[in-house]
Design a protein around this motif. Structure first.
Motif, PDB file in Angstrom:
ATOM      1  N   LYS A 702      29.125  93.874   5.896  1.00 25.24           N
ATOM      2  CA  LYS A 702      28.813  93.120   7.312  1.00 25.24           C
ATOM      3  C   LYS A 702      28.726  91.821   7.146  1.00 25.24           C
ATOM      4  N   GLY A 703      28.032  91.333   5.997  1.00 20.92           N
ATOM      5  CA  GLY A 703      27.602  90.093   5.692  1.00 20.92           C
ATOM      6  C   GLY A 703      28.719  89.140   5.152  1.00 20.92           C
ATOM      7  N   ASP A 704      29.732  89.814   4.472  1.00 26.67           N
ATOM      8  CA  ASP A 704      31.174  89.308   4.447  1.00 26.67           C
ATOM      9  C   ASP A 704      31.967  88.659   5.602  1.00 26.67           C
ATOM     10  N   VAL A 705      32.056  89.836   6.561  1.00 21.99           N
ATOM     11  CA  VAL A 705      32.296  89.497   7.941  1.00 21.99           C
ATOM     12  C   VAL A 705      31.807  88.089   8.769  1.00 21.99           C
ATOM     13  N   ALA A 706      30.464  88.076   8.486  1.00 25.35           N
ATOM     14  CA  ALA A 706      29.709  87.061   9.176  1.00 25.35           C
ATOM     15  C   ALA A 706      30.019  85.873   8.513  1.00 25.35           C
ATOM     16  N   ARG A 707      30.263  85.907   7.063  1.00 27.60           N
ATOM     17  CA  ARG A 707      30.229  84.711   6.224  1.00 27.60           C
ATOM     18  C   ARG A 707      31.945  84.166   6.804  1.00 27.60           C
ATOM     19  N   ALA A 708      32.721  85.059   6.864  1.00 26.16           N
ATOM     20  CA  ALA A 708      34.184  84.489   6.936  1.00 26.16           C
ATOM     21  C   ALA A 708      34.014  84.088   8.544  1.00 26.16           C
ATOM     22  N   ALA A 709      33.281  84.500   9.475  1.00 25.35           N
ATOM     23  CA  ALA A 709      33.444  83.795  10.737  1.00 25.35           C
ATOM     24  C   ALA A 709      32.667  82.508  10.680  1.00 25.35           C
ATOM     25  N   ALA A 710      31.671  82.299   9.760  1.00 20.79           N
ATOM     26  CA  ALA A 710      30.896  81.114   9.774  1.00 20.79           C
ATOM     27  C   ALA A 710      31.998  80.061   8.973  1.00 20.79           C
ATOM     28  N   ALA A 711      32.835  80.647   8.064  1.00 22.20           N
ATOM     29  CA  ALA A 711      33.561  79.547   7.225  1.00 22.20           C
ATOM     30  C   ALA A 711      34.904  79.170   8.230  1.00 22.20           C
ATOM     31  N   GLY A 712      35.281  79.854   9.238  1.00 26.55           N
ATOM     32  CA  GLY A 712      36.186  79.243  10.350  1.00 26.55           C
ATOM     33  C   GLY A 712      37.204  80.319  10.377  1.00 26.55           C
ATOM     34  N   PHE A 713      37.174  81.309   9.879  1.00 22.75           N
ATOM     35  CA  PHE A 713      38.203  82.414   9.956  1.00 22.75           C
ATOM     36  C   PHE A 713      38.289  83.182  11.474  1.00 22.75           C
ATOM     37  N   ASP A 714      39.235  83.394  11.913  1.00 27.05           N
ATOM     38  CA  ASP A 714      39.532  83.914  13.324  1.00 27.05           C
ATOM     39  C   ASP A 714      39.460  85.332  13.138  1.00 27.05           C
ATOM     40  N   LEU A 715      39.835  86.059  12.046  1.00 28.29           N
ATOM     41  CA  LEU A 715      39.681  87.473  11.879  1.00 28.29           C
ATOM     42  C   LEU A 715      39.322  87.926  10.552  1.00 28.29           C
ATOM     43  N   HIS A 716      38.838  89.077  10.140  1.00 32.58           N
ATOM     44  CA  HIS A 716      38.510  89.422   8.778  1.00 32.58           C
ATOM     45  C   HIS A 716      39.275  91.001   8.807  1.00 32.58           C
ATOM     46  N   LEU A 717      40.034  91.071   7.802  1.00 33.13           N
ATOM     47  CA  LEU A 717      40.827  92.279   7.492  1.00 33.13           C
ATOM     48  C   LEU A 717      40.389  92.730   6.186  1.00 33.13           C
ATOM     49  N   THR A 718      40.064  94.169   5.996  1.00 29.43           N
ATOM     50  CA  THR A 718      39.787  94.584   4.782  1.00 29.43           C
ATOM     51  C   THR A 718      40.877  95.327   4.111  1.00 29.43           C
ATOM     52  N   LYS A 719      41.150  94.929   2.777  1.00 23.16           N
ATOM     53  CA  LYS A 719      42.328  95.493   2.195  1.00 23.16           C
ATOM     54  C   LYS A 719      42.191  97.074   1.871  1.00 23.16           C
ATOM     55  N   PRO A 720      43.264  97.815   2.035  1.00 18.08           N
ATOM     56  CA  PRO A 720      44.415  97.497   2.277  1.00 18.08           C
ATOM     57  C   PRO A 720      44.843  97.499   3.505  1.00 18.08           C
ATOM     58  N   ALA A 721      45.667  96.504   4.078  1.00 18.23           N
ATOM     59  CA  ALA A 721      45.822  96.196   5.618  1.00 18.23           C
ATOM     60  C   ALA A 721      47.290  96.788   5.731  1.00 18.23           C
TER      61      ALA A 721
END
Length: 732
Positions: A702-721
């Protein structure tokens, strides 16, 4: 004039008469003073003996406290928290060997069954627990308990100090088996007269240690007179007889913490001897006083008074806690009183030192506990980091495999359909194992969070049945049944239960959903049944424990890590529900029943409209895994997208500088710059132009998703996609 002359006496007779007349009240007063001094001496002796008994009681308490502290240190080891009994046995063996007069350490459950003994190898047959009464007291309370002295099968005497501890499997009692010699050493450290008898009795009134003939009277009861004296109060003094039938003056005290009694006895004859000697000396003094001059008597009286004043000052100093200084005296009684005051002062000083030592030991124990807690927190953080890296490293190689399978499906290659199906099943199995590992870590650390809202459990059940590949599932459910829950986690519950049915249920399963009243609450009852392997009663009792699995063949055809059902139980409990397993027996199938609180119906979720990916969309794909980048690029190009590939952040910035793109798929763990910094750099380079950023990474916390949003990502996908995941990410 008449001469009035009465009886005439010579000067010698007159002096004798005057001496006799003056000596009579002095003799009476001296006799009274001797009696008062004897009484004072008796009280001082009683107090001295009682102080010694209290000091010994404090020392015995300190021994018990030390044993309990060592047991507490053993109980706080990581082996205890993880439930590793073998490591627990080894640690306890080391501690027992390091303690003087410790015979061993025993771990028993609350019912009195022995789990292990350090006196025997791990896994040895359990032996009966000695002194079950003290074990029951320890299991029922939260404080350590000292048991009674008993002789074991080999005839060796010992007593236990027991500490209740809570293990993952319930309440247990950790006991240190200690030889009475440890208490004998405490007695021998005391400076008591040789003819005094000191004994330590356990809670049941049996002798644990004795200063004289210890081995002969070990484990025996006190004399009848001493028993009556101890029954009268928790501490005090009085006359009694020793077990050898010797009259003694006795002082005793009972510890309020451990219930043990310390008894200090001095022979009555030795206590009365100073009084008798004083009487003889006084009689001789009277005879000498008759022959001595009044001046000598006055001188002696003044000296005696001065010595008594010194004793009074010493007694006052003792009460005030100041140093006691008593002038020496040639009068035996006064000298003994001065010695008694000095002994009482020494006992007081010892008690103060022991209390200071106990406080220092307590402070060290608290500091050690705080250090252990800090180490445990650091170990938990390291474990979370390790699991996150493990998930990343396991998901990364799955990404090119999934992309390659999707690419082969897009190309319509018919020759390897069966092999691709096998690969997809195994990839899905690996992904589920990784997700289970990360979920059980979140559960253990209390970081698993739910998004509770009204959801239709009947719809979730039908979707889970439709998604169960390779398993024939029948569903019996009402059109709708609403509960307050997290739809993704409830889908995970059903998925894990159906996965378990797929491995052990013989290829068929049935889902039954209905409303029920449990107690006085309306609940939703969800049952997943199969007609497969079934379970024995011992397996039913542990089926929801993490990492526990039924005995399997060496080939492990059913697979799994033993985490799925443990995750099911925790998710259901977080929803305020209950889960249980039932089976008639091996080979007769199993049923898993979930109870969840009902909720008011909510709005059905609105399907998001399908938005196709625009043909010719310019996509920048950044991944340092060349296999993953190549396979994903081929797959995206096959559906009509314009894809540029970069393996480092600098290559990505250079490619974006050659020509802006519409979207970027960025890996986070790049060799020269992490994906978060690259996302911010691309946003800055876009300078306000539309750019969709999608994080594609093996980190899925969950922290990785929040950090991605804070860095400007529009979406977070976890491998394998999968290809559909990428379509939705780019179409949005």
């Amino acid at each position: 004039m008449h001469d009035r002359r009465g009886i005439t006496l010579s000067l010698r007779h007159l002096l004798l008469l005057l001496t006799a007349i003056g000596f009579l009240p002095l003799a009476l007063l001296g006799t009274w003073g001797l009696m008062a001094a004897a009484d004072v001496q008796q009280r001082e002796q009683d107090r001295s003996m009682l102080e010694l008994a209290r000091a010994l009681s404090s020392a015995v308490d300190a021994e018990h406290d030390g044993a309990a502290a060592v047991l507490g240190g053993i109980a706080n080891s990581p082996a205890v928290r993880t439930g590793d009994l073998r490591a627990f046995h080894e640690l306890a063996t080391q501690h027992a060997a390091a303690q003087a007069q410790w015979l061993g350490v025993i771990l028993a459950d609350a019912a009195g069954r022995s789990v292990f003994r350090t006196m025997a190898p791990f896994g040895a047959a359990p032996a009966p627990v000695a002194d079950p009464a003290s074990l029951a007291r320890a299991a029922a309370g939260d404080a350590p308990v000292a048991g009674g002295v008993m002789r074991g099968a080999g005839g060796r005497a010992a007593f236990p100090v027991r500490l209740p501890i809570d293990l993952p499997r319930g309440r247990f009692v950790l006991s240190a088996v200690i030889a009475p010699d440890r208490i004998v050493n405490v007695i021998r450290r005391q400076r008591a007269p040789d003819d005094w008898v000191i004994a330590v009795m356990d809670r049941d009134g049996r002798r644990v240690a004795r200063s004289r003939e210890h081995e002969r009277y070990l484990g025996g009861l006190a004399s009848p007179g001493l028993q009556r004296l101890m029954r009268s109060a928790r501490e005090g003094t009085g006359d009694s007889r020793t077990i050898e039938d010797v009259p003694v003056r006795t002082a005793f005290t009972t510890s309020s913490r451990w219930g043990w009694t310390v008894v200090v006895s001095a022979p009555t004859a030795s206590l009365r001897s100073p009084v008798l000697r004083g009487a003889v000396v006084y009689a001789a003094g009277l005879a000498l006083t008759l022959a001595a001059c009044i001046g000598l008597a006055s001188l002696l009286s003044r000296r005696i008074v001065r010595r008594i004043d010194s004793l009074v000052q010493g007694a006052a100093a003792l009460g005030a806690g100041a140093p006691v200084a008593v002038e020496p005296s040639r009068v035996r009684e006064i000298g003994q009183m001065g010695q008694a005051l000095a002994a009482a002062a020494a006992a007081r000083d010892r008690h103060e030192r022991e209390r200071s030592d106990l406080l220092a030991s307590l402070e060290r124990a608290v500091a050690s506990q705080e250090a252990a807690l800090a180490e445990a927190r650091e170990a938990g953080r390291a474990k979370d980091e390790f699991l996150a890296v493990l998930g990343h490293e396991l998901r990364n190689p799955l990404s090119p495999i999934v992309a390659s399978l999707d690419l082969m499906d897009l190309r319509g290659e018919m020759g390897a359909q069966r092999e691709r199906a096998v690969l997809r099943r195994q990839v899905a199995h690996l992904k589920r194992l990784v997700d289970d590992l990360l979920d059980v870590s979140r559960i253990a650390s209390g970081k698993l969070e739910l998004d509770l809202r009204p959801v239709d459990l009947a719809d979730i059940a039908r979707q889970a049945a439709a998604a169960a590949a390779g398993l024939r599932v029948t569903v019996q459910a009402p059109p709708s049944l609403w509960v307050a829950g997290d739809d993704s986690r409830l889908a995970q519950v059903l998925g894990n239960l159906l996965s378990n049915a797929g491995r052990f249920g013989g290829g068929e399963a049935a889902i039954t959903l209905a409303q029920a009243i449990v107690g006085d609450r309306p609940m939703a009852r969800l049952a997943v049944s199969d007609r497969g392997a079934g379970m024995a009663p011992d397996l039913l009792a542990r089926v929801f424990e993490p990492f526990y699995q039924a005995p399997q063949q060496l080939a492990r055809r059913t697979g799994g890590l033993g985490l799925g059902l443990a995750i099911v139980r925790k998710i259901v409990e977080l929803h305020g529900g209950q889960v249980a397993a039932h089976s008639p027996g091996p080979g007769l199938g199993s049923t898993f029943e979930v109870l969840l609180p009902l909720a008011q119906p909510g709005l059905a979720p609105v399907e998001a409209p399908h938005v196709p990916v625009p043909q010719g969309l310019r996509v920048l794909l950044v991944d340092d895994n060349e296999d993953a980048a190549r396979s994903s690029a081929l797959m995206l190009r096959h559906i009509g997208l314009d894809v540029q590939v970069a393996h480092t952040a600098h290559e990505a910035l250079a490619a974006y500088g050659d020509g802006p793109v519409d979207a970027a798929l960025l890996d986070i763990g790049l060799p020269d710059m992490d994906g978060y910094a690259l996302a911010m750099a691309l946003r800055a380079a876009a300078d306000g132009r539309a750019l969709r950023l999608v994080a594609l990474t093996g980190y899925g916390r969950k922290g990785d998703v929040a950090r991605a949003a804070a860095a400007g990502f529009d979406l977070h996908l976890t491998k394998p996609a999968s290809l559909e995941d990428l379509r939705r990410a780019l179409a949005a």
